[in-house]
Design a protein around this motif. Structure first.
Motif, PDB file in Angstrom:
ATOM      1  N   TYR A  46      32.243  38.119 -24.184  1.00 22.11           N
ATOM      2  CA  TYR A  46      33.781  38.047 -24.694  1.00 22.11           C
ATOM      3  C   TYR A  46      34.091  39.607 -24.871  1.00 22.11           C
ATOM      4  O   TYR A  46      35.014  39.992 -25.715  1.00 22.11           O
ATOM      5  CB  TYR A  46      33.402  37.225 -25.458  1.00 22.11           C
ATOM      6  N   ALA A  47      33.199  40.301 -24.989  1.00 24.73           N
ATOM      7  CA  ALA A  47      33.326  41.914 -25.515  1.00 24.73           C
ATOM      8  C   ALA A  47      34.402  42.169 -25.086  1.00 24.73           C
ATOM      9  O   ALA A  47      35.561  42.752 -25.888  1.00 24.73           O
ATOM     10  CB  ALA A  47      32.150  42.542 -25.459  1.00 24.73           C
ATOM     11  N   ASP A  48      34.690  42.233 -24.400  1.00 25.05           N
ATOM     12  CA  ASP A  48      36.051  43.022 -23.711  1.00 25.05           C
ATOM     13  C   ASP A  48      37.143  41.992 -24.232  1.00 25.05           C
ATOM     14  O   ASP A  48      37.937  42.857 -24.802  1.00 25.05           O
ATOM     15  CB  ASP A  48      36.616  43.225 -22.096  1.00 25.05           C
ATOM     16  N   ARG A  49      37.436  40.830 -24.189  1.00 28.75           N
ATOM     17  CA  ARG A  49      38.885  40.196 -24.418  1.00 28.75           C
ATOM     18  C   ARG A  49      38.499  40.411 -26.375  1.00 28.75           C
ATOM     19  O   ARG A  49      40.166  40.851 -26.830  1.00 28.75           O
ATOM     20  CB  ARG A  49      38.099  39.041 -24.014  1.00 28.75           C
ATOM     21  N   LEU A  50      37.310  40.654 -26.425  1.00 34.41           N
ATOM     22  CA  LEU A  50      37.396  40.279 -28.428  1.00 34.41           C
ATOM     23  C   LEU A  50      37.867  42.084 -28.310  1.00 34.41           C
ATOM     24  O   LEU A  50      38.993  42.053 -29.517  1.00 34.41           O
ATOM     25  CB  LEU A  50      36.319  40.853 -28.830  1.00 34.41           C
ATOM     26  N   LEU A  51      37.777  43.070 -27.821  1.00 37.57           N
ATOM     27  CA  LEU A  51      38.439  43.814 -28.356  1.00 37.57           C
ATOM     28  C   LEU A  51      40.048  44.444 -27.694  1.00 37.57           C
ATOM     29  O   LEU A  51      40.482  44.687 -28.478  1.00 37.57           O
ATOM     30  CB  LEU A  51      37.314  45.414 -27.513  1.00 37.57           C
ATOM     31  N   THR A  69      20.618  57.238  -8.002  1.00 40.33           N
ATOM     32  CA  THR A  69      20.077  57.623  -9.296  1.00 40.33           C
ATOM     33  C   THR A  69      20.771  57.468 -10.650  1.00 40.33           C
ATOM     34  O   THR A  69      19.960  57.019 -11.554  1.00 40.33           O
ATOM     35  CB  THR A  69      19.753  59.354  -8.972  1.00 40.33           C
ATOM     36  N   GLY A  70      21.692  56.704 -10.308  1.00 42.60           N
ATOM     37  CA  GLY A  70      22.801  56.276 -11.698  1.00 42.60           C
ATOM     38  C   GLY A  70      24.069  56.173 -11.329  1.00 42.60           C
ATOM     39  O   GLY A  70      24.210  56.236 -10.012  1.00 42.60           O
ATOM     40  N   ARG A  71      24.015  54.904 -11.576  1.00 42.49           N
ATOM     41  CA  ARG A  71      25.431  54.272 -11.828  1.00 42.49           C
ATOM     42  C   ARG A  71      26.784  54.274 -13.346  1.00 42.49           C
ATOM     43  O   ARG A  71      26.477  54.147 -13.941  1.00 42.49           O
ATOM     44  CB  ARG A  71      25.710  52.572 -11.268  1.00 42.49           C
ATOM     45  N   GLY A  72      28.267  54.358 -12.829  1.00 39.87           N
ATOM     46  CA  GLY A  72      29.179  54.468 -14.369  1.00 39.87           C
ATOM     47  C   GLY A  72      28.709  52.753 -14.767  1.00 39.87           C
ATOM     48  O   GLY A  72      28.803  51.872 -13.705  1.00 39.87           O
ATOM     49  N   THR A  73      29.349  53.253 -15.757  1.00 37.87           N
ATOM     50  CA  THR A  73      28.598  50.871 -16.030  1.00 37.87           C
ATOM     51  C   THR A  73      29.578  51.557 -18.110  1.00 37.87           C
ATOM     52  O   THR A  73      30.136  52.579 -18.577  1.00 37.87           O
ATOM     53  CB  THR A  73      27.771  50.589 -16.470  1.00 37.87           C
ATOM     54  N   VAL A  74      30.257  50.794 -18.411  1.00 39.25           N
ATOM     55  CA  VAL A  74      30.225  50.356 -19.798  1.00 39.25           C
ATOM     56  C   VAL A  74      29.032  49.674 -20.398  1.00 39.25           C
ATOM     57  O   VAL A  74      29.108  48.706 -19.788  1.00 39.25           O
ATOM     58  CB  VAL A  74      31.658  49.770 -19.594  1.00 39.25           C
ATOM     59  N   ILE A  75      29.174  50.178 -22.230  1.00 43.11           N
ATOM     60  CA  ILE A  75      28.063  49.134 -22.701  1.00 43.11           C
ATOM     61  C   ILE A  75      28.834  48.995 -23.969  1.00 43.11           C
ATOM     62  O   ILE A  75      30.014  49.824 -24.713  1.00 43.11           O
ATOM     63  CB  ILE A  75      27.197  49.771 -23.018  1.00 43.11           C
ATOM     64  N   PHE A  76      28.387  47.449 -24.852  1.00 45.02           N
ATOM     65  CA  PHE A  76      29.568  47.900 -26.146  1.00 45.02           C
ATOM     66  C   PHE A  76      28.772  48.181 -27.324  1.00 45.02           C
ATOM     67  O   PHE A  76      26.922  47.283 -27.356  1.00 45.02           O
ATOM     68  CB  PHE A  76      30.032  46.666 -26.421  1.00 45.02           C
ATOM     69  N   ARG A  77      28.693  48.170 -28.738  1.00 44.66           N
ATOM     70  CA  ARG A  77      28.211  48.696 -29.382  1.00 44.66           C
ATOM     71  C   ARG A  77      27.027  46.632 -30.140  1.00 44.66           C
ATOM     72  O   ARG A  77      26.360  46.321 -30.681  1.00 44.66           O
ATOM     73  CB  ARG A  77      28.325  48.796 -30.524  1.00 44.66           C
ATOM     74  N   LEU A  78      28.997  45.862 -29.876  1.00 44.46           N
ATOM     75  CA  LEU A  78      28.046  44.474 -30.663  1.00 44.46           C
ATOM     76  C   LEU A  78      26.765  43.715 -29.705  1.00 44.46           C
ATOM     77  O   LEU A  78      27.213  44.029 -28.641  1.00 44.46           O
ATOM     78  CB  LEU A  78      29.461  43.791 -29.745  1.00 44.46           C
ATOM     79  N   LEU A 121      32.163  39.886 -39.475  1.00 48.19           N
ATOM     80  CA  LEU A 121      31.029  38.844 -38.665  1.00 48.19           C
ATOM     81  C   LEU A 121      31.884  37.423 -38.547  1.00 48.19           C
ATOM     82  O   LEU A 121      32.503  37.370 -37.655  1.00 48.19           O
ATOM     83  CB  LEU A 121      30.912  38.740 -39.347  1.00 48.19           C
ATOM     84  N   HIS A 122      32.909  36.955 -39.712  1.00 53.14           N
ATOM     85  CA  HIS A 122      32.815  35.797 -39.333  1.00 53.14           C
ATOM     86  C   HIS A 122      34.358  35.828 -38.824  1.00 53.14           C
ATOM     87  O   HIS A 122      34.346  35.409 -37.898  1.00 53.14           O
ATOM     88  CB  HIS A 122      33.481  34.927 -41.335  1.00 53.14           C
ATOM     89  N   LEU A 123      35.330  37.073 -39.589  1.00 50.22           N
ATOM     90  CA  LEU A 123      36.200  36.863 -37.761  1.00 50.22           C
ATOM     91  C   LEU A 123      36.079  37.385 -36.508  1.00 50.22           C
ATOM     92  O   LEU A 123      37.306  36.520 -35.549  1.00 50.22           O
ATOM     93  CB  LEU A 123      37.374  38.335 -38.663  1.00 50.22           C
ATOM     94  N   MET A 124      34.838  38.397 -36.296  1.00 51.77           N
ATOM     95  CA  MET A 124      34.562  38.472 -34.955  1.00 51.77           C
ATOM     96  C   MET A 124      33.922  37.272 -34.791  1.00 51.77           C
ATOM     97  O   MET A 124      34.567  36.545 -33.306  1.00 51.77           O
ATOM     98  CB  MET A 124      33.401  39.468 -34.933  1.00 51.77           C
ATOM     99  N   TYR A 125      33.020  35.647 -35.210  1.00 54.96           N
ATOM    100  CA  TYR A 125      32.760  35.311 -34.895  1.00 54.96           C
ATOM    101  C   TYR A 125      33.364  34.413 -34.383  1.00 54.96           C
ATOM    102  O   TYR A 125      34.179  33.028 -33.324  1.00 54.96           O
ATOM    103  CB  TYR A 125      31.922  34.716 -35.658  1.00 54.96           C
ATOM    104  N   ALA A 126      34.562  34.010 -34.849  1.00 57.01           N
ATOM    105  CA  ALA A 126      35.807  32.848 -35.418  1.00 57.01           C
ATOM    106  C   ALA A 126      36.647  32.748 -33.775  1.00 57.01           C
ATOM    107  O   ALA A 126      37.124  31.979 -33.260  1.00 57.01           O
ATOM    108  CB  ALA A 126      36.940  32.702 -36.339  1.00 57.01           C
ATOM    109  N   ARG A 127      36.811  34.407 -33.646  1.00 57.73           N
ATOM    110  CA  ARG A 127      37.957  34.805 -32.712  1.00 57.73           C
ATOM    111  C   ARG A 127      36.799  34.004 -30.702  1.00 57.73           C
ATOM    112  O   ARG A 127      37.710  33.361 -30.568  1.00 57.73           O
ATOM    113  CB  ARG A 127      38.008  36.015 -32.568  1.00 57.73           C
ATOM    114  N   PHE A 128      35.685  34.989 -31.620  1.00 58.23           N
ATOM    115  CA  PHE A 128      34.985  33.968 -29.687  1.00 58.23           C
ATOM    116  C   PHE A 128      34.648  32.430 -29.614  1.00 58.23           C
ATOM    117  O   PHE A 128      34.973  32.388 -28.462  1.00 58.23           O
ATOM    118  CB  PHE A 128      33.082  34.695 -30.221  1.00 58.23           C
ATOM    119  N   PHE A 129      34.752  32.206 -31.014  1.00 62.06           N
ATOM    120  CA  PHE A 129      34.262  30.944 -30.647  1.00 62.06           C
ATOM    121  C   PHE A 129      36.446  30.429 -30.111  1.00 62.06           C
ATOM    122  O   PHE A 129      35.820  29.528 -29.179  1.00 62.06           O
ATOM    123  CB  PHE A 129      34.501  29.476 -32.202  1.00 62.06           C
TER     124      PHE A 129
END
Length: 830
Positions: A207-212, A420-429, A551-559
């Motif tokens: 859910y990283a993209d949606r959370l952001l 030999t490579g590919r464009g991508t997106v990663i998250f610190r999350l 943390l709490h707000l992120m987790y509540a949003r994920f749930f």
């Protein structure tokens, strides 16, 4: 008023009466209201973050909860259907540690603390709908926490894998991050190490993209909280590139935001925990690599990421092939690379990354410039500025950067063409690790069978009860794992012998959905009814500390988003508006029991009363700011209430409304008093909405001063009675007990807290006159008074005809006349 003001007598009496009258109990919506919310009163769902039941409340807590209580009472008086519940975040480490220290089982201590805190909440005058009370440590709640776990498991959002944990070798137990102090166990002082254990995770990264992105849908959140969440999610665009290992079929995958600098990669660095380290390490380096891994396991991630600590590392003896130029480059391990971000491996480009630059200089590794830099720059530090690509094969001459026509996009295109490579997106999350090898928590509802493998506990068998006769003190494996009566069970698939999961859930799981349970708290057939949740959600106002911003707000949003995708709720964001209150300090430190600087609620209320406490904690400063406690200030709040009591006496007519007849029928003093009162209505209403509670109090104090002065001249008149009624209504959310008592003594009908919020008369809000400064060639010559509604031409004419201004005009027509609306007129003459 009859008798002397005695808060200790009146406050408990009204608290009991409010509860008996169920004034603050929110009725469930009707079917018609759920189908069409506009058919009933406007709903207002407000809640403060539910507390850990420690049993002790001090005046810092009174400030936190009074902020929300004022809002509850205000919206109630506005005729809205207000839901203000309360519950207890009762599982987790604090309760377990207290039990270990004091020898009192958390199942005994927790209910005692809940009862004590509930009593203190009522004593401070905080009103909650106690019919909706929840307790995360009781089976009727954690049954549904387990049920929700199973729903996430069904959707692939709960899974198990190995992950490093903090391990105390002496106590033989897993430690939470809070129990690690400077790398040592807080209980015994032993050096903590990292140890891989099989752990349960929630796949929050799905859910990283949606959370952001959905943070943009929350304009009523504090910007600093949204920024903290954005940084925690940490979206990065770049490319993944595979580096073949010399003499092996294996490859090391790296993620980089600057694939254009690949031609400047002169070595690779792996996290010490990287799974390929042992395979890559040569026999001659094995001992050094193992020793380094052991030392790295003793450091926290914060220590490892420090930019000021000296760079350390060890060569593995292995080599990789740079895929863009075929060069063999050495592979090192170093603690500044973390396994939890990206792939746990980096390509080191020392010419253009300061960490890599320092590492390369220390260990005499090559530095190759690939972005043109000022002459001799690389003799001092890495170059991270602008330039053109050099020494970069197909990219030579392209401007360095991430925009269109620049090097990063060109590099990704080239890598993809070469395969030999590919464009991508990663998250610190990272995925949310929910496993706790602790006792006091909700058991994870999973069963292990040798024949059938991992099996979810059937819903009909929930809850998996937490046994109460367990030796919960630490030592070796999880306390639940030492209880054969808990561990041994039967497989729900084949009926054979099986074992229960012995980990419990992180207490953040409990707090990630409790706001939904409040909407239907006593339902024993489902966590909550969707129609009730859809009516009440989202929470209109959420209140809590900034320490839970991530943390709490992120987790509540994920749930909430996960439950939305399951069709259980219609909303995707749980909290529409967020307020984070400041801390109360005393003697220069945050008020806390551990520092010995608390002002207990019981002591304060027993001495000065709850209303004095509520008034003072709101008057101390803006609610979002940290404030310093003052005993003298608290005494001043108490004196204000005694003065209020003395000023309002029998003879005040609560039904008097002379303002409704207009200002023309009133004498000047009465008009002035009602002007103060009606402006106070407008100001207090606005400041409640904007959380400027300290100015609410100061406005009411100024109004009382005006009333005392007026009463001294004219006694109790209809104008005074109307002002008195307005003041009581404005103060009712702040000081509910004394206003209720005065209201009843003066003959008011019903509770003041269900009376309509006062409406300001526009005639008394507008300033009747304006004072305008008149200047001639920039020098003040007089001040004139004009009607507030006077237009520009009228004001200019009044200034030009003013007797004190005329002599300076010398009978000459002015060159110009400039009017600054509501402030001044400047006349320019030759």
């Amino acid at each position: 008023m009859q008798g002397r003001y005695n808060p200790q007598e009146i406050e408990p009496r009204w608290q009991q009466w409010w509860q008996a009258q169920e004034i603050y109990f929110a009725p469930d919506p009707t079917a018609a209201e759920m189908a069409d919310p506009s058919s009933g009163p406007r709903k207002f769902y407000t809640m403060s973050m539910f507390p850990y039941p420690s049993g002790d409340l001090h005046m810092g807590h009174m400030r936190n909860y009074t902020i929300g209580d004022v809002l509850v009472r205000y919206h109630k008086m506005r005729g809205e259907r207000v839901l203000s519940p309360m519950g207890w975040d009762a599982f987790g480490l604090p309760a377990e540690n207290a039990a270990i220290k004091d020898g009192i089982h958390p199942a005994i201590r927790t209910p005692q603390n809940v009862a004590e805190m509930k009593r203190q909440f009522e004593k401070m005058g905080a009103m909650f709908d106690w019919r909706r009370e929840v307790n995360s440590s009781t089976p009727d709640y954690y049954k549904w926490t387990q049920w929700l776990f199973l729903k996430l498991y069904e959707r692939g959002l709960a899974y198990k894998r190995k992950a490093p944990v903090n391990w105390c070798p002496k106590d033989e137990t897993v430690l939470a991050n809070e129990q690690v102090v400077n790398g040592h166990c807080e209980r015994c002082g032993t050096q903590v190490i990292k140890r891989d254990l099989s752990q349960w995770f929630f796949k929050i990264t799905a859910y990283a993209d949606r959370l952001l992105n959905d943070l943009d849908k929350l304009p009523d959140w504090p910007e600093r909280v949204a920024t903290m969440q954005r940084n925690w999610i940490g979206r990065s665009e770049g490319a993944e590139v595979d580096f073949p290992i010399v003499g092996s079929d294996a490859q090391v995958r790296v993620f980089t935001t600057r694939p254009d600098t690949l031609w400047g990669a002169t070595f690779m660095v792996l996290a010490p925990e990287h799974p390929l380290v042992d395979a890559i390490t040569s026999s001659g380096q094995r001992e050094a690599v193992q020793a380094y891994k052991q030392e790295a396991s003793k450091q926290t991630e914060i220590e490892r990421m420090s930019t000021v600590k000296e760079k350390t590392g060890v060569p593995t003896g292995g080599y990789a092939i740079n895929p863009v130029n075929g060069q063999q480059i050495p592979i090192w391990i170093a603690d500044y690379v973390l396994m939890g971000y990206g792939t746990g491996a980096i390509m080191a480009v020392p010419a253009h990354d300061q960490r890599d630059y320092e590492f390369a200089n220390k260990f005499s590794l090559p530095i190759i410039e690939v972005v043109s830099s000022p002459e001799a720059k690389l003799e001092i530090e890495a170059w991270a500025g602008e330039g053109k690509m050099v020494n970069s094969g197909p990219l030579n001459g392209i401007p360095a950067g991430k925009g269109e026509g620049q090097s990063v996009k060109a590099a990704i295109k080239w890598l993809e063409e070469q395969g030999t490579g590919r464009g991508t997106v990663i998250f610190r999350l990272r995925d949310w690790l929910i496993s706790r090898q602790r006792y006091w928590g909700a058991p994870i509802p999973i069963i292990y069978c040798d024949a059938c493998g991992m099996q979810p506990v059937p819903e009909a068998d929930l809850p998996v009860l937490l046994p109460l006769d367990v030796a919960f003190k630490p030592g070796g494996e999880s306390p639940l794992a030492r209880d054969p009566n808990f561990v041994n069970t039967t497989c729900p698939q084949c009926g054979g012998a099986a074992r229960r999961e012995t980990d419990t859930m992180d207490t953040f799981v409990d707090s990630s959905w409790y706001f939904l349970r409040y909407t239907d708290a006593k339902n024993d057939g489902t966590p909550f009814r969707r129609d009730y949740a859809d009516y009440w959600m989202a929470v209109d106002q959420y209140i809590g500390g900034i320490e839970h911003a991530i943390l709490h707000l992120m987790y509540a949003r994920f749930f909430t988003k996960a439950l939305h995708d399951m069709g259980m709720v219609s909303i995707e964001e749980p909290f529409q508006r967020l307020f984070t209150q400041g801390m109360v300090y005393k003697d220069g430190a945050k008020m806390s029991k551990s520092k010995g600087n608390v002002v207990p609620i019981d002591n304060f209320v027993d001495t000065l009363g709850a209303d004095a406490g509520r008034l003072y904690v709101l008057f101390m400063g803006p609610p979002a700011d940290d404030v310093e406690w003052s005993d003298q200030g608290a005494q001043g709040a108490s004196r204000f209430l005694y003065r209020l009591w003395a000023t309002l006496e029998q003879g005040v007519d609560l039904k008097a409304r002379p303002s409704s007849e207009g200002a023309t029928n009133l004498d000047n003093d009465s008009k002035a008093l009602l002007r103060v009162a009606h402006r106070a209505i407008a100001k207090v209403s606005d400041n409640i909405e904007r959380y400027h509670y300290n100015t609410i109090v100061s406005t009411c104090m100024e109004m009382l001063n005006s009333m005392v002065e007026y009463k001294g001249k004219h006694g109790i008149t209809p104008a005074f009675s109307e002002a008195a009624t307005i003041l009581l209504l404005l103060l009712a959310p702040v000081t509910p007990h004394i206003t209720e008592e005065i209201w009843h003594q003066l003959g008011g009908e019903g509770s003041i807290h269900v009376r309509p919020w006062p409406a300001a008369n526009p005639e008394f809000i507008a300033a009747p006159e304006l004072t305008i400064v008149v200047q001639v060639n920039g020098k003040v010559r007089d001040r004139i008074t004009v009607p507030a509604e006077a237009d520009e031409d009228t004001v200019k004419a009044a200034a030009l005809s003013n007797a004190k201004v005329q002599p300076y005009l010398n009978s000459n027509p002015p060159t110009s006349v400039v009017y600054v609306a509501g402030k001044l007129v400047n006349i320019v003459i030759k």
